[in-house]
Scaffold this active site. Structure first.
Site, PDB file in Angstrom:
ATOM      1  N   LYS A 142       0.778  -1.219  -0.056  1.00 13.55           N
ATOM      2  CA  LYS A 142      -0.048   0.099  -0.021  1.00 13.55           C
ATOM      3  C   LYS A 142       1.011   1.194  -0.011  1.00 13.55           C
ATOM      4  O   LYS A 142       0.797   2.311  -0.655  1.00 13.55           O
ATOM      5  CB  LYS A 142      -1.032  -0.017   1.399  1.00 13.55           C
ATOM      6  CG  LYS A 142      -2.164  -1.074   1.033  1.00 13.55           C
ATOM      7  CD  LYS A 142      -2.625  -1.300   2.334  1.00 13.55           C
ATOM      8  CE  LYS A 142      -3.853  -2.531   2.142  1.00 13.55           C
ATOM      9  NZ  LYS A 142      -4.649  -2.921   3.451  1.00 13.55           N
ATOM     10  N   GLN A 188      -4.976  -1.531   9.599  1.00 15.24           N
ATOM     11  CA  GLN A 188      -4.705  -2.869   9.023  1.00 15.24           C
ATOM     12  C   GLN A 188      -5.339  -3.998   9.861  1.00 15.24           C
ATOM     13  O   GLN A 188      -5.097  -3.999  10.952  1.00 15.24           O
ATOM     14  CB  GLN A 188      -3.165  -3.070   8.768  1.00 15.24           C
ATOM     15  CG  GLN A 188      -3.093  -4.715   7.871  1.00 15.24           C
ATOM     16  CD  GLN A 188      -3.533  -4.450   6.441  1.00 15.24           C
ATOM     17  OE1 GLN A 188      -3.881  -3.389   5.771  1.00 15.24           O
ATOM     18  NE2 GLN A 188      -4.101  -5.458   5.853  1.00 15.24           N
ATOM     19  N   ASP A 239     -10.983   2.947   3.941  1.00 17.33           N
ATOM     20  CA  ASP A 239     -11.354   1.399   4.066  1.00 17.33           C
ATOM     21  C   ASP A 239     -12.940   1.251   4.055  1.00 17.33           C
ATOM     22  O   ASP A 239     -13.406   0.067   3.551  1.00 17.33           O
ATOM     23  CB  ASP A 239     -10.810   0.968   5.287  1.00 17.33           C
ATOM     24  CG  ASP A 239      -9.763  -0.063   5.095  1.00 17.33           C
ATOM     25  OD1 ASP A 239      -9.683  -0.669   4.098  1.00 17.33           O
ATOM     26  OD2 ASP A 239      -8.837  -0.266   6.025  1.00 17.33           O
TER      27      ASP A 239
HETATM   28  N1  GUN Z   1      -7.177  -6.789   5.939  1.00 16.14           N
HETATM   29  C1  GUN Z   1      -7.454  -7.558   4.909  1.00 16.14           C
HETATM   30  N2  GUN Z   1      -8.058  -6.614   3.898  1.00 16.14           N
HETATM   31  C2  GUN Z   1      -8.040  -5.265   4.487  1.00 16.14           C
HETATM   32  C3  GUN Z   1      -8.576  -4.078   3.814  1.00 16.14           C
HETATM   33  O1  GUN Z   1      -8.786  -3.990   2.759  1.00 16.14           O
HETATM   34  N3  GUN Z   1      -8.101  -3.149   4.993  1.00 16.14           N
HETATM   35  C4  GUN Z   1      -7.633  -3.290   6.284  1.00 16.14           C
HETATM   36  N4  GUN Z   1      -7.637  -2.226   6.778  1.00 16.14           N
HETATM   37  N5  GUN Z   1      -7.181  -4.593   6.634  1.00 16.14           N
HETATM   38  C5  GUN Z   1      -7.504  -5.487   5.894  1.00 16.14           C
END
Ligand code: GUN
Length: 279
Positions: free
Chosen positions: A50, A94, A117
């Protein structure tokens, strides 16, 4: 043989062709903050990617890494500071968080206007009414990928396997809003095979290596595999038996190189939206 839904190629096109040029026109760089608690190896890889992509599209990017023993109060304070930071347009914590932390309270404390998100109840609530500002990145990425290949959805039988807040639930809402008749299957579903065999559009997000056999796939189906699992020999695979499913499906996502890069592209898309709204 199925045609590939190439998330890697489409994400590159969106990042470099749309997000990057739009970001460069803003007075201030879009700002993305990614928070990682603990050292889950998969999460470290995702968070690293990311940050890498955020840099490539010209965003201001900060990664906040904290040890596994971080307290609820410390993490709440981090989110509060990011909520108040004018250089930050998007906040991502995350998932999954270490077990001692209350993820719901953390996610609820993120400013809904910075919730790139799309996990805040204000955003999921709006999504349920078809008027979301931020849609969760993975299901949004799946929709963009289907759109990118001009796959018609109206009137189709869609089956979503998995009912998580991150993927399954929002995915089902988006497919329904696109005109599909949607069935959501999960761990308590009886006769999963019968549901899969009916699916014209199948989205699988359960996190079990090659759980769906190729022989179950309806001929001509669109198969979207959100899974990312490691086989015993260390190689990566999805939730669907790719080889078998490819022989029956019309379209299929590879793993890796399908849904994963689209999730990141949608994070950039959402952060850009937030930056535009805030400037
Ligand atoms: N863990 C797995 N996919 C995601 C996501 O799209 N966002 C976040 N914050 N955690 C994740």
């Amino acid at each position: 043989m199925a045609q590939l839904l190439d998330g890697r190629a489409l994400s590159r096109k969106l990042n470099q062709g749309c997000v990057k040029p739009a970001a460069s026109e803003l007075a201030r760089k879009p700002g993305l903050a990614v928070v990682l608690v603990g050292s889950d190896p998969a999460s470290e890889v995702y968070v690293g990617r990311k940050g890498l992509v955020a840099g490539r599209v010209g965003f201001h990017h900060v990664q906040i890494t904290r040890p596994v023993e971080t307290s609820q109060e410390e993490l709440m304070q981090i989110v509060k500071d990011l909520n108040e930071d004018p250089a930050i347009d998007g906040i991502l914590v995350q998932m999954p968080l270490p077990k001692h932390l209350d993820a719901t309270q953390i996610l609820d404390s993120i400013d809904p206007g910075k919730d790139v998100d799309g996990f805040h109840p204000a955003n999921t609530g709006q999504l349920s009414q078809g008027r979301a500002k931020f849609v969760a990145c993975t299901p949004l990425g799946v929709m963009k990928m289907l759109e990118g290949s001009e796959i018609p959805l109206s009137g189709k039988e869609a089956v979503v396997i998995g009912r998580s807040n991150i993927v399954g639930r929002p995915m089902a809402m988006l497919l329904e809003q696109a005109g599909c008749t949607v069935t959501v299957c999960h761990s308590r579903t009886k006769n999963l095979q019968a549901h899969v065999e009916r699916a014209e559009v199948l989205v699988v997000a359960i996190g079990r290596a090659e759980h769906v056999p190729g022989a179950w796939i309806r001929p001509g189906a669109v198969v979207v595999d959100v899974g990312m699992n490691r086989r015993e020999d260390g190689t990566l695979c999805g939730d669907v038996d790719f080889e078998g499913a490819s022989e029956r499906a019309a379209w299929i996502t590879p793993v890796p190189g399908g849904v994963g890069p689209m999730t990141i592209a949608m994070l950039m898309h959402n952060t850009l939206l937030s930056a535009k709204a805030r400037q």
